[in-house]
Design a protein around this motif. Sequence first.
Motif, short mmCIF file in Angstrom:
data_model
loop_
_atom_site.label_atom_id
_atom_site.label_comp_id
_atom_site.label_asym_id
_atom_site.label_seq_id
_atom_site.Cartn_x
_atom_site.Cartn_y
_atom_site.Cartn_z
N ILE A 1 0.83 -1.21 0.00
CA ILE A 1 0.00 0.00 0.00
C ILE A 1 0.86 1.25 0.00
N GLY A 2 0.45 2.19 -0.83
CA GLY A 2 1.10 3.49 -0.90
C GLY A 2 0.06 4.52 -1.31
N PRO A 3 0.50 5.71 -1.66
CA PRO A 3 -0.45 6.77 -2.02
C PRO A 3 -0.99 6.66 -3.44
N SER A 4 -0.68 5.58 -4.13
CA SER A 4 -1.15 5.41 -5.51
C SER A 4 -2.44 4.58 -5.53
N VAL B 1 -7.53 -3.40 3.90
CA VAL B 1 -6.80 -2.81 2.78
C VAL B 1 -7.45 -1.50 2.36
N ALA B 2 -8.78 -1.48 2.26
CA ALA B 2 -9.50 -0.26 1.87
C ALA B 2 -9.23 0.87 2.87
N LYS C 1 -7.18 4.39 2.16
CA LYS C 1 -7.82 5.69 2.40
C LYS C 1 -6.91 6.56 3.26
N GLN C 2 -6.31 5.97 4.29
CA GLN C 2 -5.40 6.70 5.17
C GLN C 2 -4.16 7.17 4.41
N ALA C 3 -3.70 6.36 3.45
CA ALA C 3 -2.49 6.70 2.69
C ALA C 3 -2.79 7.65 1.52
N GLY C 4 -4.07 7.89 1.26
CA GLY C 4 -4.45 8.78 0.17
C GLY C 4 -4.53 8.09 -1.18
#
Length: 108
Positions: free
Chosen positions: A36-39, A62-63, A67-70
Amino acid sequence: MSITFETAGQTVVASLQGRLDSTNSPAVEAELVGRIGPSGFVLDFSRLDYISSAGLRVVLVVAKRLKQAGGGFVLAGLQPHIRDVFEISGFLGILDVAGTKAEALARF
């Protein structure tokens, strides 16, 4: 259960094959969260045969992390019996779902 990852632009596509249940959900969750990243992030379920409530929890985690990572999140390729599970659980109303991986990628 097997997971393959690919990158399309800045979007990560995770394709799951087999069964996502309580026996493998902790390992699957750890592997997905690690990517997970901002992508954008697509979960391709076109080869998923079964999902349990433990698997649904993985999808929610995961969702939430995305959301937290943008980052954006789309589910793709839900087989009819898998789609029924998501519909009964109410997840179709809160998650972005595309018919195919290509449709999901087009949303980013």
